[in-house]
Design an enzyme around this catalytic site. Sequence first.
Site, PDB file in Angstrom:
ATOM      1  N   HIS A  53     -10.661  -2.995   0.540  1.00  0.00           N
ATOM      2  CA  HIS A  53     -10.597  -4.215   1.662  1.00  0.00           C
ATOM      3  C   HIS A  53     -11.628  -3.398   2.923  1.00  0.00           C
ATOM      4  CE1 HIS A  53      -7.359  -6.768   0.166  1.00  0.00           C
ATOM      5  NE2 HIS A  53      -8.270  -6.381  -0.581  1.00  0.00           N
ATOM      6  N   HIS A  91       0.751  -1.160   0.177  1.00  0.00           N
ATOM      7  CA  HIS A  91       0.160   0.164  -0.108  1.00  0.00           C
ATOM      8  C   HIS A  91       0.852   1.228  -0.047  1.00  0.00           C
ATOM      9  CE1 HIS A  91      -4.010   1.930   1.064  1.00  0.00           C
ATOM     10  NE2 HIS A  91      -3.247   2.992   1.345  1.00  0.00           N
ATOM     11  N   HIS A 129     -10.402   2.212  -1.499  1.00  0.00           N
ATOM     12  CA  HIS A 129     -10.768   1.842  -0.158  1.00  0.00           C
ATOM     13  C   HIS A 129     -11.599   0.461  -0.380  1.00  0.00           C
ATOM     14  CE1 HIS A 129     -10.590   3.723   4.377  1.00  0.00           C
ATOM     15  NE2 HIS A 129      -9.224   3.300   3.784  1.00  0.00           N
TER      16      HIS A 129
END
Lengths: 968, 230
Positions: free
Chosen positions: A302, A228, A300
């Site tokens: 998960h 990420h 966004h």
Amino acid sequence: MLWEVAIQPAEGSVDREGERTLAHARALGLESIRSVRTGRSFLVQAETDEATLRRLSEAVLSDPVVERFTLHPLPSSRNGRDGERLLNVLYKPGVTDNVGHSTREALLAAGLDVSAVATVRTYRLNGDANRADIARVRGKVLANDAIEEVIEGPLQLDSISLGKDYRFELKAIAIREMDDTALTVLSRDGQFYLSLPEMRTIRDHFRSLDRDPTDIELETVAQTWSEHCSHKTLAGRIRYRDEQRSIEFGNMLKETIFAATQTIRERLGRDDWCVSVFKDNAGIVKFEGDQNVCFKVETHNHPSAIEPYGGANTGLGGVIRDTLGTGLGARPVCNTDVFCFAPPDLPDRDLPPGVLSPQSVMHGVVAGVRDYGNRMGIPTVNGAVYFDERYLGNPLVYCGNVAMIPAAMSDKEVRVGDLIVALGGRTGRDGIHGATFSSAELTEESETVSGGAVQIGNAITEKMLADVLLAARDRRLFHAVTDCGAGGFSSAVGEMGEKTGAEVELDRAPLKYAGLSYTEIWISEAQERMVLAVPPDKADELIALCEAEGVEASVLGRFTGTGRLVLKYGGRTVGDLEMSFLHDGRPPVVREATYAPPKSLPFTLPAKSRFDDDLRAILSSWNVCSKEWVVRQYDHEVQSGSVVKPFVGVKEDGPSDAAVVRPDLKSRRGLVVSCGMNPRYGDLDPYWMAAAAIDEAVRNSVAVGADPSRIAILDNFCWGNTERPETLGSLVRAALACQEVAVAYGTPFISGKDSLNNEFSYTDADGARQTVAIPQSLLISALGQIDDVAHAVTMDLKRPGNPIFLIGETRDELGGSHFALVNGLAGGQVPTLDAGRSRRIFTALHSAIRQRLVRSCHDLSEGGLAVSLAEMAFAGGFGVEIDLAPLAATGLPDGSLLFSESNTRFAVEVTPENAKAFESAFTDLPCSRIGTVDADDRLRVRGGQGATVIDSKLADLKEAWQRPFDWT
Amino acid sequence: MLDVAVVRFPGSNCDFDALRAAERSGANASFVWHQDNDLKGADVVLLPGGFSYGDYLRSGAIARFSPVMQAVRRHAEAGGPVLGICNGFQILCEAHLLPGALMRNAGLTFVSKPVDVIVERADTAFTSAYEAGARLRLPVAHGEGRFVATGDTLRELEAEGRVVLRYVAASEASPYQPNPNGSANHIAGICNPAGNVVGIMPHPERADDALLGLGDGAGFFTSISKASVR
């Protein structure tokens, strides 16, 4: 003492929430549930007497016009056997309770000594509802396990206080002794999600230092090295092979996407209009005068799978902080949101364990975005929603924000000696391990393991933060700013101090409640926080400004010149890392990427003489149908700058191609925001999927009047697990298309983001392990510009008698089309494009629009020519008479002419007087006069042979288009 | 030139829109902060839309306790013109400067769309630029706009002619669904008995430029300059 103030609707009021809950329970077939009465309670922890609380409850907590309340101390003395089954839904400890927080503030203001307030939703079901049905309604309708708990019967709590004293204890991890197995276990159990070579590198680093790392040091490395935060896969070394070429990348993103931008900027030379690309939180381009504009789109995914409302809520909140944290801070002017869900009509029984139903996901996501964007006062002007069963366990939520920034404030630089100042919300235990979690694959246990990663935002905290940040910017009170996103302070300070070094005293961070360890403070992803680099002589002024505006500012430390990241708690050093190890120490991994084209299947067009049913079926398909149910929940007009809104036409219910927004109400210059995506094409060829996504985003912008030589684009890759060479191969192939098409179109990429590992695995009824990967989902977002917003074009037909032209070449490209979808057909040729010619078409159309020759214009996308014409007709309230004979030269059958999804095509309405001038703008480019607007209320199409192939009432077509989401 | 005060609460988000619309109509407009104790001598007060203090508890419920609302109350009681738009209307009801309450929309979701309304009172400080009976197309954007009042209050509002704006039913001339929120008697805006305090749910400040779409709202601001003040 703890009190419960229970609020009920006044006699005679309709209990709409109760009705909705009951309808939902019925839809699930829970027949023993026959009545639902809803209410809400405030749990008030305060030292007060009943009379005082009664007075305040009347004045503050309830509305006497429509509500009644009762009041009693807890634990409840009642036994709950009053003929109904009471279910209380409470937030789990630590989950943000905005209503509770706000109510406490109100009670404090009214003079009550209140230590905490929590809110409860109550549901009273008929007493004879059976156990099994109650259990189902609890889990499926009333509450989400990830953030809420359900308590049956009267509440027996005696306190709602949070947090307990923290006892400092420095933790070291004996990594130096670990073998591969132990390292793997540590990575997984610690939720670091690092690979074995990475874990080995960390171990060897600490062996060379002759000490073990502390927990906070390991966490810092894991956050920084997470997919990420570091994009290690796409920005890494990749060996790619496909049917034609073999390429070795040292940094794949740099050599494809960034390279395209570099080529374009070099070609533009002195006319280069890019300002800052791929280095800050958002890309920046020139707008007008001394104003630049920035754009960022984030995902966004998960968090939204686990808790759709909170995930989407903080997704939008996060991307707004991205532009706020760009340069020295930008002023947000509009949002864009794109979602991918499983079809809402998927039967409940087909859901794998641990998966929320597509309808709940969709309701939650839409509400989350709505409640953040609307409260922030930022209009949501553009978006799209796509449906595919493969998004079931892993929905996608893309949130974007466009913001204005003065040219002189587009850069930032941290200086040695600057203070590290945290601004905004307080730090809690929320969102721990968000960065590493988002880099992992979802499973049915994700809900319980990673629940802490989910947060709920507070948009008003962010609104106040934004206002004060921009005021401080204009007073030049700081040298640099960045947002706290994934990884919290760890990522923000680590990034800002990369070149200087930083020293942080963690016990100085204001906390929501006591009990957080130094590591939790460091990696918490609590929302609405920014970090500033403040010159010491400006600190007092900044803190005073923040105080006046009611925003908390705290000095956490300073940027040093040591090149080290030093973390302290209570005067003790708890972490000490070299910035160089943190940012450059990650071992390079060479990944394999392969692509083999799928076996091409021939596509056979079914023999049909009429296509009315196909057109209606496509109009009713989930991807094409009206999304008014979603769009109307978003304020798309606040700030008063929205010129072309999401819906246009005589009844403002036709689908606009793009939004046109005026960021400065003193100027007529406008921004154009649009997007393009088609996951269905990726199954046939990711190269052409990417090309089509760029083409769609650009043509949507051009259709409303954007200048094609001034369009910036963003990439958002959402893919499956790229550890598999063929999955990574499909991504690289898409990136190559991005590079080639962007260069040919002259549309630079200015920012982007990727989200990998979008897969969901579960154990099916037969005990077999199943993994579902999402379709390859590349979203291209476009940010265009228009000289004068009054010249913007909308897609609704304007006047009977006007000729209609088809611009662009129609080819036999029904592969991946919606015609194929509604007819259950596979194979066929995916739409391709000739980029050089496409660019000339965009330029020619724009020239016609600038000459005011275009009355209405609509791009052709899903459903091709037939769908575009139908939308233009019912949006404008006029019929159309179309003749396909002028397209005979293509040699295509009627079905292909009507439904092929070839790129770079537009349907355009022109006045009879301007028809000649319009045609002359397209010399040597495909442009055919195919029909006329008429005053009738039908869409009529004559095929190539002269026979009627479509003759439908507009009202029927519109009804087909609007019906699927007629949810209100 | 008239002085117009636009009150800002934490979470106000139509504050700049209201300020600009007032300025466009020729007034001298400035902001007043929620913690201010006076209105800096303003002739007219605008309470703009938004989500004051987040409106998590109940729209307008906290804003009414802020210091500036004492000054607004004094101004209103002295006969000074006050216009509450959307959240401003909700605050005026919570502060009991207007009767009734604004509850969650009947459809339970936020709704952003154009609506058609009839001007029923053209003699207030904010509607004098219109003819009584004029039909306006204005945007609404709210989650809690369903006007609710007791039977007595509703009868009083109707009998005294205090309904300023009313949603109109769908017809040939108006394709929009009437009453976007389920308001009692299709009420979109009301005034106090003296007529100087007006609350409306639609957003005229977003509809004051005909060139760019809707222009019907400009009259609310041009009316101000015609208003007879104190």
